[in-house]
Design an enzyme around this catalytic site. Structure first.
Site, PDB file in Angstrom:
ATOM      1  N   HIS A  83       7.416 -10.026   7.384  1.00  0.00           N
ATOM      2  CA  HIS A  83       8.390 -11.012   7.883  1.00  0.00           C
ATOM      3  C   HIS A  83       9.611 -11.119   6.981  1.00  0.00           C
ATOM      4  O   HIS A  83      10.657 -11.605   7.410  1.00  0.00           O
ATOM      5  CB  HIS A  83       7.727 -12.370   8.168  1.00  0.00           C
ATOM      6  CG  HIS A  83       7.431 -13.214   6.968  1.00  0.00           C
ATOM      7  ND1 HIS A  83       6.195 -13.257   6.362  1.00  0.00           N
ATOM      8  CD2 HIS A  83       8.205 -14.084   6.276  1.00  0.00           C
ATOM      9  CE1 HIS A  83       6.223 -14.106   5.350  1.00  0.00           C
ATOM     10  NE2 HIS A  83       7.432 -14.623   5.274  1.00  0.00           N
ATOM     11  N   ASP A 219       0.704  -8.575   6.767  1.00  0.00           N
ATOM     12  CA  ASP A 219       2.105  -8.961   6.639  1.00  0.00           C
ATOM     13  C   ASP A 219       2.788  -8.251   5.455  1.00  0.00           C
ATOM     14  O   ASP A 219       3.087  -8.863   4.443  1.00  0.00           O
ATOM     15  CB  ASP A 219       2.194 -10.487   6.481  1.00  0.00           C
ATOM     16  CG  ASP A 219       3.594 -11.013   6.719  1.00  0.00           C
ATOM     17  OD1 ASP A 219       4.545 -10.209   6.725  1.00  0.00           O
ATOM     18  OD2 ASP A 219       3.748 -12.241   6.891  1.00  0.00           O
ATOM     19  N   SER A 627       6.917 -15.853  -0.358  1.00  0.00           N
ATOM     20  CA  SER A 627       6.463 -14.779   0.504  1.00  0.00           C
ATOM     21  C   SER A 627       6.806 -13.443  -0.110  1.00  0.00           C
ATOM     22  O   SER A 627       7.924 -13.243  -0.579  1.00  0.00           O
ATOM     23  CB  SER A 627       7.113 -14.891   1.874  1.00  0.00           C
ATOM     24  OG  SER A 627       6.317 -15.685   2.684  1.00  0.00           O
TER      25      SER A 627
END
Ligand code: ARG
Ligand code: ASP
Length: 695
Positions: A83, A219, A627
């Site tokens: 992402h 991810d 992240s």
């Protein structure tokens, strides 16, 4: 009996003594180092951060200012989240070359794809510059005067800081402006896309699973940093070569078990851990509900259009993800605050603080802090909500209104003359082109119809048929020519005529009022921070996240969010197959992955139980920006890739609760498995250093 209960509670609290915190890497010696060791770490503070020798920090890069990434090979290979690299993956995708759906793998350096504008920044050195920054700043000055002196001092420090030609520097405020640090940085700008799994792996579970445990998302995406011949940062050039960093992370094939030590090293964006109760109340009861409603209305329209049309699905994938992500987070945040009774607990804490202030004879300095907060937040409420609503309409959800905001700023710049006008026009054109690269006017109009009535009773549906801005060529035509002609044309455009009074109101009424009060709140918050540390000196204080490099540590652990429910900390490929819904846009599973599962063909990536691990949980205190951060084991090897938090714990930005706040990481063995067995990109595995720290 009561006492026994209390004792038991005390003992469990002691056992799970994991209090959260995002720590400054240059200040780990002492308390943090000891605490890490007690949690199982074998690392010294210097292994993590050192200016004279290479250390873990040399492998950690701030990815495009918003995520974290880490170097995992001697040739500048970079790992971050899917992402985080999504807009790059999307921008190289088309209906013919759909890297979102099919994934992308460069099989050699030549196939790696450049990304204009993308950068990765490393930290060379961190220095406390508080006394220089605050030189001459006295309580007699107004907040505005203080800030301008701080800015002036900072400019001097930045200019005189010792650094190489190719390095930069910046100064950031910590503890609400009670402390300042200088960061010397190296920013690389030639970053190329190396690989990404298909979205059915990289975003498996999509919005339904986002912010949720149990999780099964791969991810991750991979990039490579290129440098000039001297290994220094450089703009894109085909002559650039793979970057050799001072340190890159070895990867553990032994994985993790429950209670193993984990350290997450990255760039958390923003937290607010020292807010008064009244602020948390306002955020959860006024601000969040309003912005949740705007996004919900948008998403209803957008999701429907994306489901019905493949082109729209690709076009709006990135925009939709951005809108949906915070929408869902705020819902979870509210639930968590309510469920953990956070406001009442804060109030009790504040009563204790107030008593101590009195006991210690500090009422003159700090006695009115809390009541001043109450007054200010009451005054703040309506303008805070209004400003947020403006942001939702004019900066997030509605694209025509976003364009109108930009052209308004351009008209405004004209007051400063032709030069300012032209500069703003350039930015405006770039932004409008950016929007039109993936624009569907019919969809945007439906969004407008859905959200504008929530913003104002003045809604004019006809503007979409009477504006130039729904068409790129027509919009560019308006923006061509001398400023006075541009403005003449612009002020005849129906969408602009409609939007202008709203933007006027924002700039002339809403925002000035907001700024006035928030300046006072910030000044109070700074004093409150200082007061807390003075009045309760034995508590642990970590500075709020501010997009600077931080260390957070904890252990692999499950959690119990509700009565009788306990979540294990590790998920397996079996769980992907349990969630599999053929053809579903969220839960489809690629055939190849199903085949590998059927054959149990996991190679060296299986867990000791023979299963393939996918994700795991930890008690690391993380937030947005973390992240892509590496999860590092007790010996300094990479074991996971941070990408999310659990639904019940998203309130950790305001209220970290060790019982239910967990970060979610992808197991590196799953990442390697996908690269190796799924994509067949063996050359990438060969570049890495795989280790067996557990013997
Ligand atoms: N919630 C995570 C974060 O805040 C992951 C977002 C990306 N995943 C998604 N399904 N939208 O960024
Ligand atoms: N998913 C977040 C990010 O993109 C991480 C988090 O908020 O936990 O940084």
């Amino acid at each position: 009996m009561k006492f026994l209960k209390f004792l038991l509670l005390f003992i469990t609290l002691q056992l799970t003594a994991q209090q959260g915190g995002m720590w400054i890497p240059s200040l780990l010696e002492g308390m943090n180092e000891q605490e890490m060791i007690s949690l199982g770490s074998k690392l010294s503070a210097k292994d993590i951060y050192d200016v004279n020798q290479s250390s873990l920090k040399d492998a950690i890069g701030h990815f495009n200012g918003g995520c974290t990434s880490e170097v995992i090979s001697p040739n500048g290979l970079i790992l971050t989240n899917h992402h985080c690299g999504f807009s790059q993956i999307q921008s190289h995708s088309s209906e013919e070359n759909d890297y979102i759906t099919n994934g992308f793998w460069a099989m050699n350096y030549g196939e790696e794809l450049p990304n204009e504008g993308l950068f990765i920044e490393f930290i060379v050195r961190i220095e406390d510059v508080t006394s220089q920054v605050l030189q001459g700043v006295t309580e007699q000055l107004s907040e505005k005067e203080k800030q301008s002196l701080i800015d002036k001092n900072s400019a001097v420090i930045n200019k005189t800081a010792s650094k190489e030609d190719w390095q930069g520097s910046k100064i950031k405020a910590f503890y609400k402006g009670n402390q300042y640090f200088l960061f010397v940085t190296e920013r690389f700008e030639d970053i190329r896309l190396v690989g990404a799994p298909p979205v059915s792996i990289g975003k498996f579970g999509s919005d339904t699973d986002n912010w949720v445990w149990p999780r099964h998302t791969g991810d991750f995406s991979m990039f490579r940093i290129y440098a000039d011949k001297n290994n220094h940062p450089a703009k894109y050039s085909k002559d650039n070569v793979p970057y050799q960093s001072k340190h890159y992370l070895p990867i553990s094939l032994d994985g993790i078990s429950e209670n193993d030590f984990t350290l997450v090293f990255g760039f958390p964006g923003r937290t607010n851990e020292y807010l008064p109760a009244v602020a948390i109340e306002q955020i959860t009861q006024k601000v969040n509900p309003s912005r949740i409603a705007f996004r919900e209305a948008t998403l209803n329209v957008m999701d429907e259009a994306m489901k019905n049309d493949n082109k729209t699905r690709i076009q709006y994938a990135s925009k939709q993800a951005r809108i949906a992500n915070s929408w869902k987070k705020w819902i979870g945040e509210n639930l968590g605050i309510e469920k953990s009774d956070a406001i009442a607990k804060k109030r009790a804490f504040e009563a204790k603080f107030q008593n101590l202030v009195k006991e210690k004879g500090l009422e003159d300095s700090y006695g009115n802090l809390l009541s001043d907060f109450e007054k200010l937040y009451l005054e703040f409420e309506s303008v805070n909500v209004k400003r947020n609503n403006f942001i939702e309409v004019f900066l997030v959800n509605n694209e025509l209104m976003q364009m109108m905001l930009r052209v308004y700023q351009m008209e405004n710049a004209n007051k400063k003359g032709e030069v300012a006008f032209n500069k703003t026009r350039e930015g405006t054109i770039a932004r409008i082109q950016g929007i039109h690269k993936n624009y569907n006017a019919t969809l945007d109009k439906s969004v407008y119809n859905a959200i504008m009535p929530m913003y104002s009773s003045n809604v004019d549906v006809s503007i979409y048929n009477k504006t130039a801005f729904t068409n790129l060529d027509d919009a560019l035509e308006i923006l061509q020519g001398e400023s006075k002609d541009v403005l003449k044309k612009l002020n005849k455009d129906k969408a602009y005529i409609y939007a202008k009074p709203f933007v006027d109101e924002f700039y002339n009424v809403i925002n000035p009022e907001y700024q006035r009060i928030i300046t006072e709140i910030n000044a109070l918050q700074k004093t409150y921070m200082k007061a807390l540390m003075e009045v309760m000196p034995d508590e642990r204080y970590f500075p709020d996240a501010n997009s600077t490099l931080r260390v957070t540590y904890g252990q692999v652990k499950g959690y119990a969010p509700r009565d009788a429910i306990y979540y294990n900390p590790v998920t397996y490929l079996d769980g992907i197959m349990e969630k599999y819904v053929p053809g579903d846009y969220e839960f489809d599973v690629p055939q190849k992955l199903q085949d590998l599962y059927a054959d149990k063909d996991y190679g060296q990536y299986a867990d000791s139980n023979g299963k393939l691990p996918i994700c795991f949980l930890g008690t690391n205190h993380t937030t947005g920006g973390n992240s892509g951060s590496p999860a590092i084991d007790a010996q300094g090897n990479l074991v996971g890739l941070n990408f999310d938090r659990v639904w019940e714990g998203t309130m950790s930005d305001m209220n970290y609760d060790p019982e239910i706040c967990r970060n979610i990481m992808v197991d590196l063995r799953y990442v390697l498995f996908i690269i190796d067995k799924y994509a067949g990109a063996h050359h990438l595995i060969e570049e890495m250093k795989l280790v067996h720290p557990k013997g």
